[in-house]
Design an enzyme around this catalytic site. Structure first.
Site, PDB file in Angstrom:
ATOM      1  N   HIS A  61       0.856  -1.193   0.000  1.00 50.96           N
ATOM      2  CA  HIS A  61       0.000   0.000   0.000  1.00 50.96           C
ATOM      3  C   HIS A  61       0.887   1.236   0.000  1.00 50.96           C
ATOM      4  O   HIS A  61       2.118   1.134   0.018  1.00 50.96           O
ATOM      5  CB  HIS A  61      -0.968  -0.013   1.193  1.00 50.96           C
ATOM      6  N   HIS A  63       1.290   3.869   2.169  1.00 50.63           N
ATOM      7  CA  HIS A  63       1.762   4.604   3.330  1.00 50.63           C
ATOM      8  C   HIS A  63       3.282   4.730   3.228  1.00 50.63           C
ATOM      9  O   HIS A  63       3.968   3.828   2.727  1.00 50.63           O
ATOM     10  CB  HIS A  63       1.363   3.894   4.627  1.00 50.63           C
ATOM     11  N   ASP A  65       5.845   4.493   5.123  1.00 51.63           N
ATOM     12  CA  ASP A  65       6.790   3.528   5.687  1.00 51.63           C
ATOM     13  C   ASP A  65       6.909   2.265   4.844  1.00 51.63           C
ATOM     14  O   ASP A  65       7.714   1.382   5.151  1.00 51.63           O
ATOM     15  CB  ASP A  65       6.433   3.184   7.135  1.00 51.63           C
ATOM     16  N   HIS A  66       6.141   2.187   3.751  1.00 46.32           N
ATOM     17  CA  HIS A  66       6.209   1.022   2.860  1.00 46.32           C
ATOM     18  C   HIS A  66       6.734   1.364   1.474  1.00 46.32           C
ATOM     19  O   HIS A  66       7.018   0.454   0.692  1.00 46.32           O
ATOM     20  CB  HIS A  66       4.823   0.381   2.737  1.00 46.32           C
ATOM     21  N   ASP A 206      -0.204  -4.143   5.977  1.00 46.89           N
ATOM     22  CA  ASP A 206      -0.826  -3.944   7.275  1.00 46.89           C
ATOM     23  C   ASP A 206      -2.301  -4.361   7.149  1.00 46.89           C
ATOM     24  O   ASP A 206      -2.926  -4.081   6.142  1.00 46.89           O
ATOM     25  CB  ASP A 206      -0.782  -2.481   7.675  1.00 46.89           C
ATOM     26  N   HIS A 265       6.896  -5.727  11.267  1.00 46.39           N
ATOM     27  CA  HIS A 265       6.185  -4.446  11.312  1.00 46.39           C
ATOM     28  C   HIS A 265       5.769  -4.081  12.734  1.00 46.39           C
ATOM     29  O   HIS A 265       4.608  -3.828  13.027  1.00 46.39           O
ATOM     30  CB  HIS A 265       4.955  -4.491  10.393  1.00 46.39           C
TER      31      HIS A 265
END
Length: 304
Positions: A61, A63, A65-66, A206, A265
């Site tokens: 996805h 976000h 942090d990815h 997530d 994570h």
């Protein structure tokens, strides 16, 4: 064989001993990267892996942090004079997001092919790896991925000879191809036994725990799953932000019948994560804490 390496295991923000989310899968000279959080380049170097063989990037996805590590990774690959195209798979909007991130990496000597997923489930075959993308439940559109090396049945010389199949056709039939020769059609099932057990790895982060994850992960050799929170009082927070606890991940592993689970994570506020693992193993015994650089080499089982 299938090589798996967890490059980064932190959630939300990088820490001195944990880079942000990423995982490398290597097979037959090709590398596949899942997510590319900040610090992924450093994690790749620390794991003594190479940027050059990365052919496919699967994004869960959008976000930060990815995916925030993508511009730097692209620049590094470009500076290495890469010419081969890179395929990026991800949710709807992927082309727009990659285009925006490329504003600071505008000139690359290789093409980028974006494949946007819009369905609940999508399937791809890349470099001998069968990929299943499945939608999960997060605050934004998000996908988990299963990676599978499928293995055909054993070739039977006896059956080939009994049916007078020319020897020159044995190799393509063994590879699963249907062949037409001198007016006759030969199919792989004429010479191959039942499909043998392959290798399967499922990666999910997530998400809240949903049936789609257990279904996709069924019988995986390795299940890598987010465990954002371990403290018992964080269940409400997990539900609010659509993440999972260690214990919910373990329940999914148990339901899916996987061989082994790695947690990843983690929340930056989580300390002494190992102290929570005995309770996790009460639910699913083969549960392990993911760590940056943790790796495994999966090999085919040989039938007796």
């Amino acid at each position: 064989m299938l090589d798996i390496c967890l490059l980064g295991t932190a959630g939300m923000m990088p820490l001195p001993n944990r880079w942000l989310t990423a995982m490398m899968l290597r097979y037959n000279g090709s590398s596949l990267l899942v997510d590319c959080g900040e610090g992924t380049q450093i994690a790749i170097k620390e794991a003594e892996l190479s940027f050059k063989p990365i052919d496919v990037l699967c994004v869960t996805h959008f976000h930060a942090d990815h995916i925030s590590g993508l511009p730097g990774l692209l620049l590094t690959m470009g500076n290495a004079d890469r010419k081969e195209p890179l395929t990026i798979i991800g949710p709807k909007g992927l082309e727009r997001v990659v285009g925006a991130l490329r504003s600071i990496a505008p000139e690359l000597p290789f093409a980028i092919n974006c494949i946007e997923i819009t369905e609940q489930n999508a399937y791809f075959d890349m470099n001998g790896i069968h990929i299943h993308a499945f939608r999960v439940k997060h605050g934004v559109e998000c996908y988990g991925y299963s990676f599978e090396l499928r293995r055909a049945g054993r070739f039977s010389v006896e059956r080939a000879k009994e049916q007078n199949i020319p020897m020159k056709l044995w190799n393509p039939l063994q590879k699963g191809n249907t062949v037409e020769w001198e007016g006759s059609i030969y199919t792989p099932d004429m010479v191959l036994g039942a499909e043998r057990k392959g290798l399967k790895v499922t990666y999910c982060t997530d998400s809240r725990p949903v049936d789609a994850i257990a279904e996709a992960a069924k019988n995986s050799d390795l299940f890598i799953c987010e465990g954002m929170y371990a403290e018992a009082d964080k269940i409400a927070k997990a539900k609010q932000y659509k993440h999972m606890t260690f214990y919910e991940a373990a329940e999914l592993a148990k339901k899916a019948g996987v061989k082994e689970m790695w947690l990843t994570h983690f929340s930056p506020s989580l300390v002494k994560a190992e102290s929570y693992m005995p309770a996790v193993r009460q639910i699913f015994e083969q549960s392990y804490l993911g760590k940056d650089g943790k790796s495994i080499e999966l090999t085919f089982q040989e039938e007796s």
